[in-house]
Design a protein around this motif. Sequence first.
Motif, PDB file in Angstrom:
ATOM      1  N   ASP A   1       0.807  -1.221   0.000  1.00  0.00           N
ATOM      2  CA  ASP A   1       0.000   0.000   0.000  1.00  0.00           C
ATOM      3  C   ASP A   1       0.837   1.266   0.000  1.00  0.00           C
TER       4      ASP A   1
ATOM      5  N   VAL B   1       0.874   4.488  -2.653  1.00  0.00           N
ATOM      6  CA  VAL B   1       0.718   5.906  -2.322  1.00  0.00           C
ATOM      7  C   VAL B   1       1.865   6.719  -2.921  1.00  0.00           C
TER       8      VAL B   1
ATOM      9  N   GLN C   1       1.526   9.590  -5.641  1.00  0.00           N
ATOM     10  CA  GLN C   1       2.099  10.906  -5.362  1.00  0.00           C
ATOM     11  C   GLN C   1       2.910  11.390  -6.560  1.00  0.00           C
TER      12      GLN C   1
ATOM     13  N   PHE D   1       0.717  12.318  -9.386  1.00  0.00           N
ATOM     14  CA  PHE D   1       0.032  13.582  -9.132  1.00  0.00           C
ATOM     15  C   PHE D   1       0.974  14.756  -9.371  1.00  0.00           C
TER      16      PHE D   1
ATOM     17  N   SER E   1       3.620  14.794 -11.185  1.00  0.00           N
ATOM     18  CA  SER E   1       4.000  14.950 -12.586  1.00  0.00           C
ATOM     19  C   SER E   1       2.834  15.511 -13.400  1.00  0.00           C
ATOM     20  N   MET E   2       1.593  15.172 -12.982  1.00  0.00           N
ATOM     21  CA  MET E   2       0.430  15.751 -13.651  1.00  0.00           C
ATOM     22  C   MET E   2       0.408  17.271 -13.431  1.00  0.00           C
TER      23      MET E   2
ATOM     24  N   LEU F   1       3.082  19.066 -15.389  1.00  0.00           N
ATOM     25  CA  LEU F   1       2.708  19.213 -16.796  1.00  0.00           C
ATOM     26  C   LEU F   1       1.764  20.403 -16.973  1.00  0.00           C
ATOM     27  N   GLY F   2       0.834  20.544 -16.043  1.00  0.00           N
ATOM     28  CA  GLY F   2      -0.127  21.635 -16.141  1.00  0.00           C
ATOM     29  C   GLY F   2       0.539  22.993 -15.944  1.00  0.00           C
TER      30      GLY F   2
ATOM     31  N   GLU G   1     -10.132  21.014 -16.027  1.00  0.00           N
ATOM     32  CA  GLU G   1      -8.795  20.604 -15.594  1.00  0.00           C
ATOM     33  C   GLU G   1      -8.889  19.635 -14.423  1.00  0.00           C
TER      34      GLU G   1
ATOM     35  N   SER H   1      -5.083  22.126 -19.211  1.00  0.00           N
ATOM     36  CA  SER H   1      -4.491  22.845 -18.088  1.00  0.00           C
ATOM     37  C   SER H   1      -4.945  24.289 -18.172  1.00  0.00           C
TER      38      SER H   1
ATOM     39  N   ALA I   1      -8.891  12.217 -13.950  1.00  0.00           N
ATOM     40  CA  ALA I   1      -8.130  12.347 -12.710  1.00  0.00           C
ATOM     41  C   ALA I   1      -9.031  12.212 -11.499  1.00  0.00           C
TER      42      ALA I   1
ATOM     43  N   ARG J   1      -9.282  10.046  -9.180  1.00  0.00           N
ATOM     44  CA  ARG J   1      -8.708   9.684  -7.876  1.00  0.00           C
ATOM     45  C   ARG J   1      -7.937  10.829  -7.251  1.00  0.00           C
ATOM     46  N   PHE J   2      -7.617  11.875  -8.030  1.00  0.00           N
ATOM     47  CA  PHE J   2      -6.915  13.019  -7.450  1.00  0.00           C
ATOM     48  C   PHE J   2      -7.864  14.139  -7.047  1.00  0.00           C
TER      49      PHE J   2
ATOM     50  N   PRO K   1      -2.525  11.580   1.558  1.00  0.00           N
ATOM     51  CA  PRO K   1      -1.066  11.492   1.359  1.00  0.00           C
ATOM     52  C   PRO K   1      -0.653  11.759  -0.089  1.00  0.00           C
ATOM     53  N   VAL K   2      -1.577  11.579  -1.022  1.00  0.00           N
ATOM     54  CA  VAL K   2      -1.211  11.762  -2.426  1.00  0.00           C
ATOM     55  C   VAL K   2      -1.287  13.229  -2.829  1.00  0.00           C
ATOM     56  N   THR K   3      -2.440  13.845  -2.559  1.00  0.00           N
ATOM     57  CA  THR K   3      -2.622  15.208  -3.046  1.00  0.00           C
ATOM     58  C   THR K   3      -2.282  16.251  -1.990  1.00  0.00           C
TER      59      THR K   3
ATOM     60  N   ARG L   1      -4.282  17.343   0.259  1.00  0.00           N
ATOM     61  CA  ARG L   1      -5.456  18.126   0.621  1.00  0.00           C
ATOM     62  C   ARG L   1      -6.104  17.522   1.863  1.00  0.00           C
TER      63      ARG L   1
ATOM     64  N   ALA M   1      -8.031   1.705   3.113  1.00  0.00           N
ATOM     65  CA  ALA M   1      -8.437   0.714   2.113  1.00  0.00           C
ATOM     66  C   ALA M   1      -8.636  -0.657   2.743  1.00  0.00           C
TER      67      ALA M   1
ATOM     68  N   SER N   1       5.473  14.513 -20.129  1.00  0.00           N
ATOM     69  CA  SER N   1       5.237  14.772 -18.711  1.00  0.00           C
ATOM     70  C   SER N   1       6.477  14.419 -17.917  1.00  0.00           C
TER      71      SER N   1
END
Lengths: 691, 691
Positions: free
Chosen positions: A669, A673, A677, A680, A682-683, A686-687, B111, B128, B332, B334-335, B350-352, B354, B361, B682
């Motif tokens: 897991d 993550v 990360q 995210f 890298s997305m 890019l933006g 976006e 973007s 996107a 999941r983000f 932990p990813v974004t 926010r 999970a 990217s």
Amino acid sequence: MSSTGSDAGDGGLGAPQTKTPGEKASGAASADGSGWTRASCPCCAGGPVEPLVLLQLRAGLPRETKDWVITLIATAVKQGGAGLSAHPGEEPSGDIVVVSAPRCTLLRAAEELGLCKPYRTGAMTAFSYHDRGNFRDADDMQVFLTLAERQYIVKNELEGLRAQRDLKIPGLPEGRLLQRRDNIWQKLMAVGVVQGMFPLNDEDKLKALSDCWYSGNQLTQPLDKIHAYFGGTVAFYFSFLDFYTWSLLPPAILGLILTVFSGSVNKEAMDSISDSKVAAGDGDGDHDDDAQTVSGHMIQAVFSMLWSTVVIEMWKRRSTLLAYRWGTTQLAERFSEPRPAYHGALGVNPVTGRVEPLFPAWQRELRMALVSVPAVGLFLGLVVMGMLCFYWGEARAQGLHAEWDSLLSSVVLYLPSVAHIVYTNALGTAYRQVALALTEFENHREESAYNDHLTGKILVFTFFNYFAVLFHIAFYKQDLPLLRKRLASLLIITQLVNQVTEVVIPFLVDRFLSAPKRKEKKEDPQEDKFRNQSSLPDFPGLFSEYIELLVQFGYLSLFSCVYPLTAVLLLVNNLTEIRSDAYKMCKLFKKPFSAPVAGMGVWQTAFEVLSFVSVISNCWLLLLSPRLQELGQENGVTGTNVVLVAVLMEHLLIMIKMVLAKLIPDEPDWIRVKREQNEFISMQALGQQKQ
Amino acid sequence: MSSTGSDAGDGGLGAPQTKTPGEKASGAASADGSGWTRASCPCCAGGPVEPLVLLQLRAGLPRETKDWVITLIATAVKQGGAGLSAHPGEEPSGDIVVVSAPRCTLLRAAEELGLCKPYRTGAMTAFSYHDRGNFRDADDMQVFLTLAERQYIVKNELEGLRAQRDLKIPGLPEGRLLQRRDNIWQKLMAVGVVQGMFPLNDEDKLKALSDCWYSGNQLTQPLDKIHAYFGGTVAFYFSFLDFYTWSLLPPAILGLILTVFSGSVNKEAMDSISDSKVAAGDGDGDHDDDAQTVSGHMIQAVFSMLWSTVVIEMWKRRSTLLAYRWGTTQLAERFSEPRPAYHGALGVNPVTGRVEPLFPAWQRELRMALVSVPAVGLFLGLVVMGMLCFYWGEARAQGLHAEWDSLLSSVVLYLPSVAHIVYTNALGTAYRQVALALTEFENHREESAYNDHLTGKILVFTFFNYFAVLFHIAFYKQDLPLLRKRLASLLIITQLVNQVTEVVIPFLVDRFLSAPKRKEKKEDPQEDKFRNQSSLPDFPGLFSEYIELLVQFGYLSLFSCVYPLTAVLLLVNNLTEIRSDAYKMCKLFKKPFSAPVAGMGVWQTAFEVLSFVSVISNCWLLLLSPRLQELGQENGVTGTNVVLVAVLMEHLLIMIKMVLAKLIPDEPDWIRVKREQNEFISMQALGQQKQ
């Protein structure tokens, strides 16, 4: 490295480079006082230089050719060189060149390869040269890149050299012209200017590694150190060997329990080894014993099916974890230069926009479908034919012997076996050549794709060679006692033979034939030590090691239910195998180059396929078990219904296996993550970027 | 839109907003002369406003509540609003609110969703906001985003509204407090302030769409237009329906040929429909015919296995292509923000990075494993139990009838059927509630995951319901003539029933009950037209449409070898189905919201699983075919060996199927290149950015 290995007091190799800050750094290389060429960029011009790779040149090469090679190595990448540093050795006209790499070249290559390194935040992030300030230890190459990575980068840079215009190699006869975009290194190897290239050992590091690897009674292997010293492919092999050996514990324990508790299995196994005919005949034991045997078989079969699935799935997780730890999750091989032997019409790569040879995928697929697949099929057919001829020949020979019963005829008895062995060996040798040619013909763009296809081809053949006989005995002859006998002897004899041929013979050769020639003293100049290393035999690659594990795994998961002690034998074998393989790696062969890889490649697929086939094999072995069939008949179940039950069971087990494989996620897991990360970030990058 | 739809001369709805350049644009919303609230950002304050979504409020809602809702909708996102525009309708105290979206909100949401749009270079690139200048048509929302996308964005923004601090909804009794981070929209729906929300139809576009969709004799469907008007999920359904219908041609042709050439199959089929007992008994035809039938069956079985694989693999390619064309390859979800009903302890994603509710999970997986799976299993068990009770009941009833032979007993004959139908229906209804509750309990983060799990649950049950009886007949009773009879009647009757219930009844209801109430004239004010739309019934979703296709596909691939004309019947049915579904979408229901999606989601998996099971089913159907068994016996092959041959064939075919699936790549080559291009760009962006 150079702080430990370079104080041997030799005449410049590995010694600190004299810093000449006032001097103007030029693109072309020039040898300074220490004998090393100066790095082409000013930032790397000073500091210690670490000998990484040794080039073995042809003896008696003209001086101008050697100088040309050294200049080529030291010229900046932009001017068509390799951007490395070179040292001509003790004598300027000698037949070796020692190569090192300045910091900038290493860093740029690390980015090109897509290596991940620890970022300021601690997360493994794809290295970026522009952002090098934010990566931990990015100015200390000894820490930032492992020794194996540095050496692989040198090899990669050299092999990637391409002529920027038509040129002639000086000192060679006319006609040795290089055309624009020809691969220089391939040409140098082809005309024999460069005879070999291998990474140099670091005595101290090697000593430290071997101390914690095989000389004590360690239960775990120092995987990170192995990775740092020997590189990705080797480290993944040892990781798998380690993981697989420990995962043999449950089936070994089960096997022991079953053997102890059901005395009949034990007795039967003994019988079958002494004489298969007797064992096949004595189906008149009491029924309790029979039922026990059958249920023992069943437990073993179901267990080994589930076990093989779980082991492979858990290995995938472990493999992902290792790849993350070793920074190889985002390798960018497909975006970098194609491998040297790749050819095709020059064109613009639609993905990267670089000019490079292009070869359409459909053409490759056509070649595989129309040439490779039939050719491999043909060879597999020849193996089967050989086997059938052998059986036929043996039957004839026994017939003749019974007829004549003379000394001559008893010699004839051995003929089929001898002929079969000769035939098999000849076929194997021919096949290896054919596989090589076929894979070259398929013209893969990436080194890893090339390796996977080559390995895959040889793998299928070798595996077929090993298992055709066993499958024939199990499913055509349906002679389980013979299978049991065969399996036991294979397990014991082949393991012994392997250990002997792989370790004992090289060890003896090394100790009594090669070693006396290269007696080493502390005071010897560095160069002599390098020469000693070059006298070791080449490392034969991991193919035979992997195939040994695969065949083991095959014995265990396909047929173990007929011989429950398989896992115990394998466990014992592997515990010594780990040590002998480690010893071999460290002492008996030249150090191999090893690419950064994200896993075992095609071998993982092979293990997966095997674990799938094991379900089918086990089900049918159970079905064929004569006791089960007798039991069925006694209880009035018809043969057809027994088969139908077996089919139902097989399907059910395959379903369970697939569900199980789905349920165990391929990555832990926390790595998921981290990966998300990265995606995210890298997305977002890019933006933001094109603002 | 507004250029065509807004000139109906109403009092402000859809009319150009008065441009007030001098006015200071404030974050808070205020209604200007046209009735629309002013956009919160200065750049979108002028220009025409397009009515997108209609909110149905509770009748007799206090004026202050309605105003509060309108203000909320029009407040800028940063101040905790939805950043949209709202119109209170004709009367300020009426029960509708019309919602539109200004350009900036649309672009930012595009976006956020990860929609791909054509870049300057022509390649589909993730949009973007920062880089909007480089995207084609990024300033004309009518072209840049499809109507369905715009409407979905409005829904998404409204449903994502969260309270920024504790607040009270004005005009409602005390106690209706919203706490910080509560979802406002869910609350408004729960307390009944908002009764419904649906996207508005655009009469002219709808007319144009229906003209080229179902009113003529078109052979192809205007997929791009469907996508633009109805959105992703609907467009993917019709794409699949289209693709699948045309791919029915080969099996239909083969079925016709087999039926014509082997007269016996034909005769047999007729016999079996008239009386299964007779057909089962007349196995005494001449052997040529028998052999022909068997070989016909075999051709059909092998063909349908390969056909199903190829169709599914080709559909995957087509699906990838459509997703690329419709810009949904890089969604996107999941983000972005979790779906409204998602709950958990507040924490940092932990990813974004926010702050949002987090739900581990493993806990979700635990809930699925320990609650959902057993519950679904229980219901499947109840289905089987019901079936068994039905058979037992029928046997008892016939026994009773034979014993008594009275009028009463002939009524008893119908009892089991009636009881079974009642039981099945009750079970289905209960199951739907349970599935909904279970999926809610699993607490999925993403809308699509929620939908997939819900669909999956209902799908398994429904499918089981449909096929349990057929499998029972085929493999337990092994009564092929009965299977044939059942299949033919199911095909004809269920299709007819479906068409009637799905189209004819809604059409009649619409024409004679609803339509007279909402007579429409050109001169009617816009608002009345909107009200008319809100009187249409809600669109029931695509579930029943998909399940119909899946069941069809099941009949065809699982059992078609017993009734070769299946494909012909299905082809005829689907050609009308396309038209009736299209008519239904356009005329009989409210327009549904439809999310941008990259494919059919869980339905694709369902079709794949089915095409896999079809191999197994066909092999065993062939094996069970009484003629084949007779043939075997005549030629002296034992039953066991026939079974073994069937097993061998099954394994071989599954292998061929897997190889075939592997060989057909899931994405066309040029899309692979585009995808790799994006990855490369990217990767580079990431490297450059952090300089």
